[in-house]
Design an enzyme around this catalytic site. Structure first.
Site, PDB file in Angstrom:
ATOM      1  CB  CYS A  42      -0.987  -0.050   1.165  1.00 22.26           C
ATOM      2  SG  CYS A  42      -2.414   1.049   0.976  1.00 22.26           S
ATOM      3  CG  HIS A  77      -3.293  -3.697   3.601  1.00 22.95           C
ATOM      4  ND1 HIS A  77      -2.288  -3.048   4.286  1.00 22.95           N
ATOM      5  CD2 HIS A  77      -3.969  -2.734   2.934  1.00 22.95           C
ATOM      6  CE1 HIS A  77      -2.352  -1.748   4.055  1.00 22.95           C
ATOM      7  NE2 HIS A  77      -3.369  -1.531   3.227  1.00 22.95           N
ATOM      8  CD  GLU A 131      -0.582  -5.584   6.144  1.00 26.56           C
ATOM      9  OE1 GLU A 131      -1.006  -4.410   6.194  1.00 26.56           O
ATOM     10  OE2 GLU A 131      -0.285  -6.156   5.067  1.00 26.56           O
TER      11      GLU A 131
END
Length: 217
Positions: A86, A194, A196
């Site tokens: 990002c 994302h 994570e």
């Protein structure tokens, strides 16, 4: 050592630390942006998401000049693995470690949702654990995720299999539906989704952990 950068405004470094340190049992260090060098035993640099320097001027444009970035550029140019997520992707393009730019979303709005993605190429370390054309779902959360490059650059990206990840249904106007690209040497990868935030089934899925794990095997 997984070196996770931290800028003023970064907000995903602890999520990434949890993924690598707690779930994947890796040695992790969070590196403050004013540091001038990475740990000598670094095997992966992660530039996490957030809003470095409040996204003033342009997303990633100020972070590109942070002291630590000089060593990240050196590390990448010597073949070290770098993952930018990002805002990290934006910083990589501003640093010229990846081609192109990330503009404001086509609808001029911040987008936050689960996003269907397609694995476009697997001949790289970052997505080697997936199958080509496999569909996965990861969260996205960005206002400046609209990938743009000139036609010559886009042709080069396609010819060299540098487009690694695409949107199944394009949410932001990115050319070629691009959600993530790598450099020609395939050691630097930037993506808007994302991984994570998709590391445990308890929070909706663990397809992102597959990606992160492949970088420490």
């Amino acid at each position: 050592m997984i070196a996770i950068l931290q800028f003023l405004g970064t907000n995903c470094e602890r999520d990434m630390q949890y993924a690598y340190q707690t779930l994947l049992k890796q040695e992790v260090a969070i590196i403050w942006h004013k540091e001038k060098s990475l740990p000598s035993n670094t095997k992966l640099v992660v530039i996490p998401g957030g809003f470095s320097y409040g996204d003033y001027l342009r997303s990633g444009a100020i972070a590109r000049f942070a002291p630590i970035m000089q060593d990240v550029i050196r590390y990448a140019n010597q073949g070290g693995l770098v993952l930018g997520i990002c805002n990290g992707f934006q910083i990589l393009t501003e640093s010229k470690l990846l081609p192109g730019v990330l503009k404001r979303n086509i609808n001029l709005s911040f987008i936050s949702k689960q996003q269907n993605l397609i694995i476009a190429n697997t001949d790289n370390k970052f997505l080697s654990a997936y199958n080509k054309n496999q569909k996965i779902t990861l969260p996205i959360a960005h206002a400046d995720g609209n990938y743009f490059a000139d036609s010559k650059t886009l042709e080069s990206l396609e010819e060299n299999h540098q487009i690694l990840l695409t949107y199944e249904d394009n949410p932001n106007g990115s050319l070629k539906n691009i959600a993530g690209i790598c450099n020609k040497e395939k050691n630097v990868f930037g993506l808007m989704p994302h991984p994570e935030r998709a590391i445990e089934k308890l929070i909706g899925g663990d397809q992102g952990l597959v990606m992160l794990k492949s970088l420490c095997d």
